[in-house]
Design an enzyme around this catalytic site. Structure first.
Site, PDB file in Angstrom:
ATOM      1  N   GLY A 122       0.831  -1.204   0.000  1.00  0.00           N
ATOM      2  CA  GLY A 122       0.000   0.000   0.000  1.00  0.00           C
ATOM      3  C   GLY A 122       0.859   1.244   0.000  1.00  0.00           C
ATOM      4  CB  SER A 123       2.055   3.642  -1.669  1.00  0.00           C
ATOM      5  OG  SER A 123       1.390   3.526  -2.919  1.00  0.00           O
ATOM      6  N   GLY A 124       0.500   5.929  -0.327  1.00  0.00           N
ATOM      7  CA  GLY A 124      -0.346   7.108  -0.413  1.00  0.00           C
ATOM      8  C   GLY A 124       0.351   8.288   0.209  1.00  0.00           C
ATOM      9  N   GLY A 125      -0.424   9.359   0.489  1.00  0.00           N
ATOM     10  CA  GLY A 125       0.162  10.547   1.083  1.00  0.00           C
ATOM     11  C   GLY A 125       0.722  10.299   2.463  1.00  0.00           C
ATOM     12  N   GLY A 136       2.476   7.667   3.375  1.00  0.00           N
ATOM     13  CA  GLY A 136       3.727   6.932   3.323  1.00  0.00           C
ATOM     14  C   GLY A 136       3.556   5.630   2.559  1.00  0.00           C
ATOM     15  CB  THR A 137       5.741   3.271   1.146  1.00  0.00           C
ATOM     16  OG1 THR A 137       5.855   4.369   0.239  1.00  0.00           O
ATOM     17  CG2 THR A 137       5.680   1.980   0.350  1.00  0.00           C
ATOM     18  CB  VAL A 138       1.868   0.003   4.016  1.00  0.00           C
ATOM     19  CG1 VAL A 138       1.707  -1.173   4.988  1.00  0.00           C
ATOM     20  CG2 VAL A 138       1.280   1.259   4.636  1.00  0.00           C
ATOM     21  CE  LYS A 157       0.871   4.246   8.233  1.00  0.00           C
ATOM     22  NZ  LYS A 157      -0.099   5.181   8.865  1.00  0.00           N
ATOM     23  CG  ASP A 159      -7.950  10.432   6.769  1.00  0.00           C
ATOM     24  OD1 ASP A 159      -8.889  10.802   6.026  1.00  0.00           O
ATOM     25  OD2 ASP A 159      -6.875  10.022   6.321  1.00  0.00           O
TER      26      ASP A 159
END
Length: 355
Positions: free
Chosen positions: A80-83, A85-87, A101, A199
């Site tokens: 997974g990834s996004g604003g 960070g990266t998992v 993470k 969130d």
């Protein structure tokens, strides 16, 4: 005059003694917490520090085994990834795996996000909140080490590729809604200070091997003392899930999380994302749309097609709970504790109507 000076001196000494005693007690409590929760803390790893919290899963690990494994993570391990960070998926052996993470350092906001998540998650133990097992800090990046959720996120099940192979039936969706509500309620009512997640969305609700919901990603979380009603902050979160008052007041409240949870309920019911223009008719506000669905009994027309044979009374009851959560006026929304009670009794429409 002398008597007044003596009284003032006495009061000053008492105040100083009180403050010092509080500091001493706080230090002792922290040391006690540290002995209870930490099984390993080491400085010197690449100029950083690694800490692991006590748990059954962590007891058998060697002191530096976990850190050495994190150094070998590569793009092949990304899940997974996004604003935020990266998992990565970190496999220690055939039976033990973690989600790691990684938050690259370099900006003050990224560091604050790491600190917020660590502050919010460090001492939480709840079946519906993702377990934080440890963390690592280095000059280049920060790592948060979580329990791995084998079934990914609710967002993936509803909108991702896995929906092609496994559909969520109504009992599973109901179970996920109730579990997530219990986790958020714990943050709002049982944690001191209270925690506003800020969130809540389907991609931050993860699913374990039993399809039990676990609330995750506390990078935007805000702590609020029990005697407060709001926390002033910049607008942050995900478009489509944000409560309308954020834009008007710039103040975070627990009722903002309630609104976001209401949007998640709609996702579970309709199978649609809140940004889907076809789902939310153009020019129609979300709450107006939901009100029309509830008042005119259109639930069956907007329901996810895979739920057509599900019990109508339960589904209609959850639609009404979503409507309550999405009230434009925060004071009219239920608390998450109320939401949990209503969901637990969702088979009785009377409970929702009497709220």
């Amino acid at each position: 005059m002398a008597k007044a000076q003596y009284i003032a001196f006495y009061i000053t000494v008492c105040c100083i003694a009180f403050i010092v005693s509080k500091i001493v007690v706080s230090v002792l409590l922290y040391k006690r917490w540290k002995r209870k929760h930490l099984i390993y803390e080491e400085d010197g790893f690449s100029g950083g520090k690694m800490v692991m919290f006590k748990s059954a899963m962590m007891q058998s690990l060697k002191s530096d085994e976990l850190f050495k494994k994190t150094l070998k993570l590569s793009y092949k391990d990304i899940i997974g990834s996004g604003g935020y960070g990266t998992v990565y998926k970190l496999m220690l052996n055939e039976s033990t795996a973690f989600a790691v993470k990684r938050l690259n350092r370099g900006t003050a906001e990224r560091d604050r996000g790491f600190e917020r998540e660590l502050e919010a998650m460090g001492d939480i133990k709840h079946r519906n909140i993702l377990t934080l097992h440890g963390y690592c800090t280095t000059p280049q990046y920060n790592l948060l080490i979580y329990e791995l959720m084998p079934n990914g996120s609710l967002d993936t099940f509803l909108h991702g590729r896995s929906v092609e192979t496994k559909l969520l039936d109504w009992p599973s969706r109901y179970k996920i809604a109730l579990g997530a509500a219990r986790g958020i309620s714990y943050l709002h009512h049982d944690c001191i200070p209270h925690i506003i997640h800020r969130d809540i969305k389907s991609s931050n609700i993860l699913l374990d091997q039993n399809m039990e919901a676990q609330v995750s990603d506390f990078g935007l979380a805000t702590l609020m003392e029990p005697d407060k009603t709001h926390v002033s902050t910049l607008v942050a979160g995900t478009f489509g899930y944000l409560a309308p008052e954020y834009f008007d007041t710039g103040k975070a409240t627990v009722k903002g999380d309630v609104y976001s949870f209401g949007v998640v309920l709609l996702e579970l019911l309709t199978g649609r994302k809140p940004t889907d223009e076809e789902f939310f008719k153009e020019g129609t506000k979300l709450v107006t749309w939901v009100k029309a669905v509830v008042e005119h009994k259109w639930e069956e027309y907007v329901l996810d097609s895979s739920l057509k044979c599900s019990p109508a009374d339960e589904i209609n009851g959850v639609f009404r709970i979503a409507f309550l959560c999405l009230e434009p006026e925060p004071s009219k929304r239920p608390t998450m504790a109320d939401v949990v009670k209503m969901l637990e009794q969702a088979r009785s429409e009377r409970v929702v109507e009497e709220y």
